[in-house]
Design a protein around this motif. Structure first.
Motif, PDB file in Angstrom:
ATOM      1  N   TRP A 179       0.852  -1.188   0.000  1.00 18.82           N
ATOM      2  CA  TRP A 179       0.000   0.000   0.000  1.00 18.82           C
ATOM      3  C   TRP A 179       0.883   1.231   0.000  1.00 18.82           C
ATOM      4  O   TRP A 179       1.786   1.358   0.832  1.00 18.82           O
ATOM      5  CB  TRP A 179      -0.914   0.002   1.225  1.00 18.82           C
ATOM      6  CG  TRP A 179      -1.718   1.259   1.382  1.00 18.82           C
ATOM      7  CD1 TRP A 179      -1.410   2.345   2.139  1.00 18.82           C
ATOM      8  CD2 TRP A 179      -2.947   1.561   0.726  1.00 18.82           C
ATOM      9  NE1 TRP A 179      -2.369   3.307   2.008  1.00 18.82           N
ATOM     10  CE2 TRP A 179      -3.333   2.851   1.146  1.00 18.82           C
ATOM     11  CE3 TRP A 179      -3.773   0.869  -0.172  1.00 18.82           C
ATOM     12  CZ2 TRP A 179      -4.512   3.468   0.694  1.00 18.82           C
ATOM     13  CZ3 TRP A 179      -4.936   1.489  -0.609  1.00 18.82           C
ATOM     14  CH2 TRP A 179      -5.300   2.769  -0.186  1.00 18.82           C
ATOM     15  N   THR A 185      -3.105   3.957  -3.031  1.00 20.03           N
ATOM     16  CA  THR A 185      -3.570   2.805  -3.786  1.00 20.03           C
ATOM     17  C   THR A 185      -2.647   1.629  -3.497  1.00 20.03           C
ATOM     18  O   THR A 185      -1.546   1.808  -2.980  1.00 20.03           O
ATOM     19  CB  THR A 185      -3.599   3.091  -5.309  1.00 20.03           C
ATOM     20  OG1 THR A 185      -4.092   1.930  -5.983  1.00 20.03           O
ATOM     21  CG2 THR A 185      -2.220   3.419  -5.851  1.00 20.03           C
ATOM     22  N   GLN A 211      -8.230  -8.039  -2.749  1.00 17.50           N
ATOM     23  CA  GLN A 211      -7.960  -7.350  -4.008  1.00 17.50           C
ATOM     24  C   GLN A 211      -8.082  -8.313  -5.190  1.00 17.50           C
ATOM     25  O   GLN A 211      -8.080  -9.526  -5.006  1.00 17.50           O
ATOM     26  CB  GLN A 211      -6.525  -6.799  -3.984  1.00 17.50           C
ATOM     27  CG  GLN A 211      -6.256  -5.802  -2.877  1.00 17.50           C
ATOM     28  CD  GLN A 211      -6.855  -4.450  -3.150  1.00 17.50           C
ATOM     29  OE1 GLN A 211      -6.878  -4.000  -4.292  1.00 17.50           O
ATOM     30  NE2 GLN A 211      -7.347  -3.788  -2.114  1.00 17.50           N
ATOM     31  N   SER A 577      -5.866  -4.450  -8.930  1.00 17.26           N
ATOM     32  CA  SER A 577      -6.785  -3.417  -8.429  1.00 17.26           C
ATOM     33  C   SER A 577      -6.025  -2.128  -8.139  1.00 17.26           C
ATOM     34  O   SER A 577      -4.918  -2.174  -7.617  1.00 17.26           O
ATOM     35  CB  SER A 577      -7.421  -3.849  -7.104  1.00 17.26           C
ATOM     36  OG  SER A 577      -8.023  -5.096  -7.181  1.00 17.26           O
ATOM     37  N   ARG A 578      -6.655  -1.019  -8.472  1.00 19.50           N
ATOM     38  CA  ARG A 578      -6.090   0.277  -8.084  1.00 19.50           C
ATOM     39  C   ARG A 578      -7.228   1.139  -7.555  1.00 19.50           C
ATOM     40  O   ARG A 578      -8.281   1.216  -8.181  1.00 19.50           O
ATOM     41  CB  ARG A 578      -5.439   0.978  -9.285  1.00 19.50           C
ATOM     42  CG  ARG A 578      -4.184   0.289  -9.812  1.00 19.50           C
ATOM     43  CD  ARG A 578      -3.032   0.326  -8.816  1.00 19.50           C
ATOM     44  NE  ARG A 578      -1.860  -0.368  -9.354  1.00 19.50           N
ATOM     45  CZ  ARG A 578      -1.653  -1.666  -9.251  1.00 19.50           C
ATOM     46  NH1 ARG A 578      -2.542  -2.437  -8.629  1.00 19.50           N
ATOM     47  NH2 ARG A 578      -0.581  -2.220  -9.766  1.00 19.50           N
ATOM     48  N   GLN A 579      -6.965   1.817  -6.427  1.00 21.09           N
ATOM     49  CA  GLN A 579      -8.024   2.618  -5.817  1.00 21.09           C
ATOM     50  C   GLN A 579      -7.990   4.031  -6.382  1.00 21.09           C
ATOM     51  O   GLN A 579      -7.983   5.014  -5.660  1.00 21.09           O
ATOM     52  CB  GLN A 579      -7.858   2.622  -4.291  1.00 21.09           C
ATOM     53  CG  GLN A 579      -8.196   1.287  -3.648  1.00 21.09           C
ATOM     54  CD  GLN A 579      -7.168   0.203  -3.944  1.00 21.09           C
ATOM     55  OE1 GLN A 579      -5.970   0.457  -3.928  1.00 21.09           O
ATOM     56  NE2 GLN A 579      -7.621  -1.006  -4.234  1.00 21.09           N
ATOM     57  N   ARG A 580      -7.936   4.118  -7.697  1.00 19.99           N
ATOM     58  CA  ARG A 580      -7.831   5.415  -8.343  1.00 19.99           C
ATOM     59  C   ARG A 580      -8.870   5.551  -9.446  1.00 19.99           C
ATOM     60  O   ARG A 580      -9.457   4.577  -9.900  1.00 19.99           O
ATOM     61  CB  ARG A 580      -6.414   5.609  -8.919  1.00 19.99           C
ATOM     62  CG  ARG A 580      -5.318   5.566  -7.876  1.00 19.99           C
ATOM     63  CD  ARG A 580      -5.495   6.624  -6.796  1.00 19.99           C
ATOM     64  NE  ARG A 580      -5.537   7.958  -7.312  1.00 19.99           N
ATOM     65  CZ  ARG A 580      -4.599   8.879  -7.111  1.00 19.99           C
ATOM     66  NH1 ARG A 580      -3.525   8.593  -6.397  1.00 19.99           N
ATOM     67  NH2 ARG A 580      -4.732  10.074  -7.604  1.00 19.99           N
ATOM     68  N   GLU A 629     -10.292   3.775  -0.749  1.00 19.96           N
ATOM     69  CA  GLU A 629     -11.290   3.506  -1.775  1.00 19.96           C
ATOM     70  C   GLU A 629     -10.999   4.373  -2.981  1.00 19.96           C
ATOM     71  O   GLU A 629     -10.337   5.397  -2.882  1.00 19.96           O
ATOM     72  CB  GLU A 629     -12.686   3.865  -1.263  1.00 19.96           C
ATOM     73  CG  GLU A 629     -13.209   2.962  -0.170  1.00 19.96           C
ATOM     74  CD  GLU A 629     -14.474   3.544   0.415  1.00 19.96           C
ATOM     75  OE1 GLU A 629     -14.386   4.625   1.040  1.00 19.96           O
ATOM     76  OE2 GLU A 629     -15.548   2.939   0.240  1.00 19.96           O
ATOM     77  N   SER A 630     -11.547   3.965  -4.094  1.00 16.51           N
ATOM     78  CA  SER A 630     -11.373   4.744  -5.303  1.00 16.51           C
ATOM     79  C   SER A 630     -12.312   5.938  -5.285  1.00 16.51           C
ATOM     80  O   SER A 630     -13.391   5.876  -4.680  1.00 16.51           O
ATOM     81  CB  SER A 630     -11.677   3.843  -6.495  1.00 16.51           C
ATOM     82  OG  SER A 630     -12.317   4.556  -7.495  1.00 16.51           O
ATOM     83  N   ASP A 655     -12.979  -0.124  -7.871  1.00 21.40           N
ATOM     84  CA  ASP A 655     -11.569  -0.041  -8.229  1.00 21.40           C
ATOM     85  C   ASP A 655     -11.394  -0.066  -9.750  1.00 21.40           C
ATOM     86  O   ASP A 655     -12.239  -0.571 -10.474  1.00 21.40           O
ATOM     87  CB  ASP A 655     -10.793  -1.218  -7.624  1.00 21.40           C
ATOM     88  CG  ASP A 655     -10.573  -1.039  -6.115  1.00 21.40           C
ATOM     89  OD1 ASP A 655     -10.946   0.031  -5.597  1.00 21.40           O
ATOM     90  OD2 ASP A 655     -10.045  -1.961  -5.487  1.00 21.40           O
TER      91      ASP A 655
END
Length: 968
Positions: A179, A185, A211, A577-580, A629-630, A655
Motif C-alpha cells: 500500500w 492505492t 484485491q 486493483s487500483r483505488q484510483r 477507496e477509489s 476499483d
RNA sequence: GGGACAGUGGCGGAAUGGUAUACGCUCGACACUUAAAAUGUCGUCUGGGAAACCGGGUGCGGGUUCGAGUCCCGCCUGUCCCACCA
C-alpha cells in the motif's frame, strides 16, 4: 508508458544555427512533404493475401504527458520510422502504428490540484503529441491511432478481464498487499522498488486487503522457458529470469512434538484431503476438530494424514490426527456452523461450496461421512534448496504471520510471541528488508523433530523469514547459510557442520575442517560455508557431492513420505486493483445475495462517471482517497446498480485496473483498431502478429514486458492467439542525457525540447542527429553542436544536388560507383542491425567524396538519395522531385549492390614485422603470396627491420595483413 | 552481498582476431571577405625530430596467438538491475 519530464525553457543550452545562403529552407520543405504524405496516407497498410511480406514494427506507446514529446521519444520513433521506410522500399508490407497509454496517475493528480478533468487534459496532451509527431515526418499508420482511455478501447480491456475471470485467471483474494500512502492505492510487486513506491518514492506498507489478482504465477515456468526462444537483450532476459526466480529444491515436513510424543506419522492409515480454507480452520480451531469428507474405510482409533488440496492434482500434508468418531450424515443435516468447519450463511451457499469441491452432482440429499478427530499433530512444511543439509538443520523458523504459530506456541511463550508478531506487522516493507539489519526472533516454546536424525529442534519465529515465499517456514542450517548462521550465533543455537569443501585450500575451509575434526559436531565455528561440497556427518549422505546428496535426500524423503521435490517461484500473482479514478473500471458488480457478478458483455464498456469532483478529493499532495477507496465510490450514477443475476440493489466495483493491463494487449488492438465485435479479428492478428521488432526503454523489463507476455500466453491457451511470445525481437533504446551528462529533468533545467530543434534545424536534422549520437542502446549526452554538424551534412547534400541538376550529364565515375555499391552494402546491413550511427557516417563519407569531385553522375547521386531517404525523408523527397521525378522516392526500390563492384582492384595493406606495422604496400586483394612477398620485402621501411635477420615465418592474409616473423 | 553490462583522443564515438582512433564535434592555421559570420582546404592521441621516421599508447596485471581494443584468467573503476527469496 514512455514518460519523460521536460522543460520547454532551456534555450540557453542551445547553439543558434544561422540559416545563411548555403542552407536549405527546412521549414518550407518539411511542411510541404508532411502535407503530401498525409494526403496519400503514406504509412497506411492493409492485410495482403500472403503473410510472407508482412512485418510488424512497434515502439512502446507514449504516456501523453502535459509537457509534450521528449527527445527520448524521438529517438525510438525515428529509429522505427527509418526501418519501416526502408522495409517498405524493399517491398514489405509494414505495420508501424502509434497510440497513447493514456490512463494513469499524473493526469488524475493534476485534476485534484486544478479541478480540470483528466479526460480533458489527456485529450489536449494527445493532440499535442500527435502534432509533434507529425512535425517529425513519421510514417505511422495514423488511421490506427488508439488511446487506452477511449471507451472503445477500454471496453475490450474490461472484456479481457472478464475473459480471464471466467477462466480462473482473474480472482479475488485477501492477502498482505503493498500500500502506497502517497498514491493512496495498492501496488503490484513489480511497482515496489527497494521498499518504496516506484512512482512517488513513498515507503510502502503492508496491508491485509482483499484485491483482484491475475494468475500470472500459473505461467511462471512457461514464461521462464519462453525467454530462450526470443531475440531479446540478455540483460532483460536475465532480469525476467531473476524476477520469476525459479528455485529447485524440496519441501520437507517436520512433525511438531505432540503431548504424546512423536512417531505418529508412521501409523497413518490413509489421508483426508481438505481445501486450503478448511486447513486453516483446523489450525485456528483448538485441538479437537470435526470435519466431513468423502467416504473412506476408516474407523475410530485410526490415525490419518491430513492433506491440503492445492489444485486438482497437487496436495501436501499438514498434520496427523486420530479419529474419534465416524458418522454418516446428509448434507441437509449438517449444521451451518459445525465446529471446525466453514460457517455458511445459507443452505444454498453451503451446497454451492460443496458442489465447487465435489462436483455438480452433489445435492442436499447426498450423504457424507463426518469424521471427528483429536490429537491433531501439525506438520511444519519448509521449503529448502539444500535438502542435502537436512542433517545440519538445528532449528526451524516460521514467518511471524505463519498460520501455525498460534497453534504451536506454548503458554509461557505466548505473550512474547504476540508482542513480536504485532511489532512485525507494524513495520514497513522497507524496515523489514533493510540491509544489514540485525536479525531478531522469538522462541515459540515448541519443538519439532528433524526427520533425518530424530533430534528435537526448537521452533522460532523471525521476520527474516518471509511469509509469501516458499511455505513461509525454513529449516535453519546455520553452518551453511549466512542468515541462519548470523541468527544462530546471536541466539546461541547449535551449529552443525554437514558439508565440507571439496578442496581444502582457503583459510575458511581449514577452519571448517578443524571444527569438523573435533569430537562434537555441535559447536561454534568462525564462519559458515555456503558453497557446494562433500556431505559429512550425514549418515547415508556422507561422501556424496552436494548435487548427489540432494538427489539422494529427496528420494529418501519421498520414499518415507516426509517430503518431496519442489520447485518454487519468486514471482507473485499480479495485483491489478487500483483505488484510483483514471483507469479502466473493473467490470464487476457486488451483490449481497450473489456475490461478485461479472457485468454482462452487452453492458460493456463500464464507462467512467463524469460526476466526480476532483477538487474535493485532495487530502494529500499526490491525491487519492486516504480511505483506501477509489474516487469512483463518490459517484451516484456509477456506484449504485442492480445485480445482473437477481435484480436486487447492488454496488459496482469501484476499483480500476492497473494501467499495465491496458498496455498488455494494445499491440493486438492495432491490428484491428476499430472492431466493435471483438478486441481484434483473429485473421488480422494472425496476419500481423507476433511483433517482429519491438523498440522501447529497458525500464519495463519486469513490468510491461512480463505482463504482456503473460497476456499472450493466456490468450494463446484460450484460443485467441496462434503464438505465445508477443515480441520476437526486442531492442532497448538508451537514455538521452542532458548536455551536462545528467538525466534530463525539470529541476536540473537540462531538458532539450524537440520542437525547438525542429524549428531551428529541421526534423530531418533532429532525427539524423539522434540516430548519429551513438549506438541506439547506449545512454548518450545531448550536444546541440552535433545537430549543427548533421545539418551541415544535409546542406552539403542539398548543394551537391544543385550541382548535379545544374551540371552537364557526366559518365559514371568508376570510383564513385564502387563507393556507392560498398555503401549500399554497408548501410543496408547497418540499418538491419539498427546501427544507425555507422550507416550515417558512411553516408557522410559518400558526400565528402562527391563534394570534392569535379563532377557527379546523376544516377549515382540518385542511388545515394535513396539510401538517405529513410533517414532524412523530407529532404530526400524534395531533392528527388527537384531531380525531375514526379513520383515519391519512397515508391522506389531500395538499392541492391552489385557484388562484383564492391571488390577493390588495389588495396593498401599493412606489412608487419613481428606484429608491428612497419610499412604499407599497395596490391590487389587477390594477389598471391609470392607477389605480396616481393612487394613487402621491397618496401624500404620493412627492409630496415628484416635486414640480416633470420625469417622464421610469414603470415599472409590477402587484403588484410602481411606479417614477417624474424628471429630477434 | 549477488547478477548483468561497460571502460578507446579534449568530447560523442568507429574498428568479422589483421594498418587503433573511421564519421561528427571542438580547437588551430590558411583561403574567400573591408571585416565578421557562413563556406572551403589542411592539421588536431602522445614523446622525440625540420622531415623521413622512431618510441609509447585502447582502465591495471598476467595469458593464448605470427598478430589482441577484440579471446581467456585475476584485479580496479563506473552504470544498471536484484537484494534476508531459504
Amino acid at each position: 508508458m514512455e514518460d519523460y519530464q521536460q522543460n520547454p525553457v532551456a534555450s540557453s543550452l542551445f547553439v543558434r544555427y544561422d540559416p545563411f545562403t548555403m542552407s536549405y529552407n527546412h521549414q518550407e520543405i518539411e511542411k510541404k512533404w508532411q502535407a503530401k504524405w498525409a494526403a496519400n496516407r503514406a504509412g497506411h497498410v492493409d492485410e495482403a493475401a500472403s503473410r510472407d511480406n508482412a512485418l510488424y514494427y512497434l515502439i512502446m506507446f507514449p504516456y501523453p504527458s502535459g509537457s509534450g514529446l521528449h527527445v527520448g521519444h524521438v529517438e525510438s520513433q525515428a529509429a522505427i520510422d527509418i526501418l519501416a521506410r526502408m522495409e517498405r522500399m524493399r517491398g514489405k508490407n509494414v505495420l508501424c502504428p502509434i497510440g497513447y497509454d493514456a490512463f494513469g496517475l499524473p493526469a488524475e493528480n493534476y485534476a485534484i490540484k486544478t479541478g480540470v478533468h483528466p479526460a480533458e487534459t489527456t485529450k489536449k496532451a494527445i493532440e499535442n503529441f500527435h502534432n509533434q509527431m507529425q512535425s517529425l515526418g513519421l510514417s505511422f499508420d495514423w488511421s490506427r491511432e488508439i488511446s487506452t482511455a477511449d471507451p472503445e478501447y477500454y471496453k475490450w480491456t474490461q472484456w479481457l478481464f472478464l475473459l480471464f475471470y471466467k477462466n480462473g485467471l482473474a480472482y479475488r483474494k485477501k492477502s498482505p498487499v503493498n500500500w502506497c500512502e502517497g498514491c493512496h492505492t495498492v501496488l503490484a510487486n513489480e511497482q515496489v522498488v527497494a521498499g518504496a513506491c516506484e512512482r512517488c518514492g513513498t515507503v510502502v506498507v503492508q496491508k491485509e486487503l482483499e484485491q483482484w489478482f491475475f494468475h500470472i504465477t500459473k505461467y511462471a515456468d512457461r514464461l521462464l522457458a519462453g525467454l530462450d526462444s526470443i531475440d531479446w537483450p540478455e540483460k532483460i532476459k536475465s532480469m525476467q529470469r531473476n524476477w520469476i526466480g525459479k528455485s529447485v529444491g524440496a519441501e520437507i515436513n517436520f512433525l511438531v512434538m505432540s503431548d504424546e510424543g512423536s512417531g505418529i506419522s508412521d501409523q497413518a492409515k490413509d489421508s483426508l484431503k481438505f481445501t486450503p480454507e478448511l486447513t486453516e480452520l483446523i489450525y485456528s480451531g483448538k485441538k479437537t476438530n470435526t470435519i466431513r469428507l468423502e467416504k473412506k474405510n476408516l474407523q475410530v482409533g485410526d490415525t490419518v494424514r491430513l492433506m491440503t488440496r492445492l489444485s486438482a492434482t497437487e496436495t501436501h500434508s499438514f498434520a496427523f490426527a486420530k479419529i474419534t468418531g465416524v458418522d454418516l450424515i446428509k448434507l441437509n443435516d449438517i449444521s451451518l456452523d459445525l465446529k471446525g468447519h466453514e460457517r455458511y450463511e445459507s443452505r444454498e451457499a453451503m451446497l454451492k461450496s460443496y458442489q465447487d469441491f465435489y462436483g455438480a452432482t452433489v445435492s442436499l440429499e447426498t450423504e457424507f461421512v463426518l469424521y471427528h478427530f483429536a490429537n491433531v499433530t501439525p506438520l511444519i512444511t519448509v521449503f529448502t534448496t539444500r535438502p542435502d543439509t537436512l542433517f545440519g538443520a538445528t532449528y526451524l523458523v516460521l514467518a511471524p504471520e505463519h498460520a501455525l504459530v498460534d497453534q504451536i506456541v506454548t503458554d509461557e511463550h505466548r505473550s512474547e510471541i504476540d508482542t513480536y508478531r504485532i511489532a512485525a506487522s507494524k513495520k514497513s516493507v522497507l524496515e523489514r528488508t533493510e540491509l544489514q539489519k540485525e536479525k531478531t526472533g522469538v522462541f515459540t516454546g515448541a519443538y519439532a523433530i528433524n526427520p533425518a536424525n530424530g533430534e528435537q529442534i526448537p521452533v522460532w519465529i523471525a521476520d527474516y523469514v518471509i511469509t509469501t515465499y516458499g511455505t513461509g517456514a525454513i529449516m535453519a542450517v546455520p553452518a551453511h547459510d549466512a542468515r541462519d548462521f548470523e541468527f544462530a550465533k546471536k541466539y546461541e543455537l547449535p551449529i552443525k557442520v554437514v558439508v565440507k569443501p571439496a578442496v581444502l585450500q582457503t583459510l575458511m575451509s581449514e577452519t571448517l575442517a578443524v571444527s569438523h575434526g573435533a569430537q562434537s559436531s555441535v559447536e561454534i565455528v568462525s564462519d559458515c560455508f555456503t558453497e557446494q561440497g562433500i556431505a559429512i556427518n550425514s549418515a547415508f549422505l556422507d561422501g556424496l557431492s552436494t548435487a548427489d546428496a540432494k538427489q539422494k535426500m529427496i528420494a529418501w524423503l519421498e520414499e518415507k513420505h516426509i517430503g518431496n521435490a519442489k520447485t518454487t517461484f519468486r514471482l507473485r500473482d499480479w495485483l491489478v486493483s487500483r483505488q484510483r479514478y483514471w483507469g479502466a473500471p473493473i467490470p464487476i458488480i457486488w451483490c449481497e445475495n450473489c456475490g461478485a457478478q461479472p457485468v454482462e458483455e452487452a453492458q460493456l464498456p463500464v464507462e467512467l462517471p463524469t460526476d466526480v469532483d476532483f477538487s474535493a478529493i485532495g487530502g494529500s499532495a499526490s491525491g487519492g482517497k486516504p480511505t483506501g477507496e477509489s474516487p469512483l465510490v463518490d459517484s451516484n450514477t456509477f456506484h449504485n446498480v442492480k445485480c445482473p443475476t437477481c435484480g436486487k440493489a447492488a454496488r459496482r466495483e469501484s476499483d480500476t485496473m492497473d494501467t499495465f493491463v491496458d498496455s498488455s494487449w494494445y499491440y493486438l488492438r492495432y491490428t484491428d483498431p476499430h472492431n466493435t465485435n471483438a478486441f481484434a479479428d483473429k485473421s488480422k492478428i494472425d496476419y500481423w502478429c507476433p511483433v517482429d521488432l519491438y523498440l522501447g526503454g529497458a525500464e519495463h523489463a519486469v513490468m510491461h514486458l512480463l505482463y504482456a507476455r503473460f497476456f499472450a500466453y493466456a490468450l494463446h491457451d484460450l484460443g485467441y492467439l496462434g503464438f505465445e511470445e508477443p515480441f520476437l525481437k526486442l531492442k532497448n533504446q538508451g537514455l538521452i542525457l542532458g548536455p551536462d551528462g545528467d538525466k534530463m529533468s525539470k529541476s536540473k533545467g537540462n531538458v532539450v525540447n524537440p520542437d525547438e530543434m525542429v524549428s531551428e534545424y529541421g526534423a530531418d536534422a533532429l532525427r539524423l542527429y539522434e540516430m548519429f549520437m551513438g549506438p541506439l542502446e547506449d545512454a548518450k549526452p545531448w550536444d546541440t553542436k552535433g545537430v549543427v554538424g548533421v545539418r551541415r551534412f544535409l546542406d552539403k547534400v542539398h548543394n551537391l544536388c544543385i550541382r548535379v541538376i545544374g551540371g552537364v550529364p557526366r559518365p559514371r565515375d568508376d570510383a564513385h560507383t564502387k563507393l556507392i555499391h560498398k555503401s549500399i552494402k554497408k548501410i543496408t546491413s547497418d540499418l538491419e542491425e539498427l546501427k544507425f550511427n555507422t550507416a550515417i557516417s558512411q553516408l557522410m563519407i559518400v558526400v565528402n567524396e562527391f563534394s570534392s569531385a569535379s563532377s557527379i553522375n546523376k544516377e549515382t547521386f540518385e542511388t545515394f538519395l535513396k539510401l538517405l531517404a529513410p533517414l532524412a525523408p523530407h529532404l530526400a523527397e524534395e531533392l528527388w522531385e527537384k531531380l525531375g521525378h514526379t513520383t515519391s522516392i519512397f515508391a522506389e526500390s531500395w538499392p541492391v549492390f552489385d557484388s562484383t563492384l564492391i571488390v577493390d582492384d588495389v588495396v593498401d595493406m599493412g606489412v608487419q614485422v613481428n606484429g608491428k606495422v612497419r610499412g604499407t604496400i599497395s596490391l590487389a586483394p587477390s594477389a598471391d603470396e609470392a607477389t605480396a612477398k616481393e612487394l613487402a620485402f621491397a618496401n624500404v621501411n620493412v627492409m630496415k627491420w628484416i635486414d640480416g635477420k633470420e625469417i622464421m615465418k610469414i603470415v599472409y592474409v590477402p587484403g588484410k595483413i602481411f606479417n614477417i616473423v624474424v628471429k630477434e
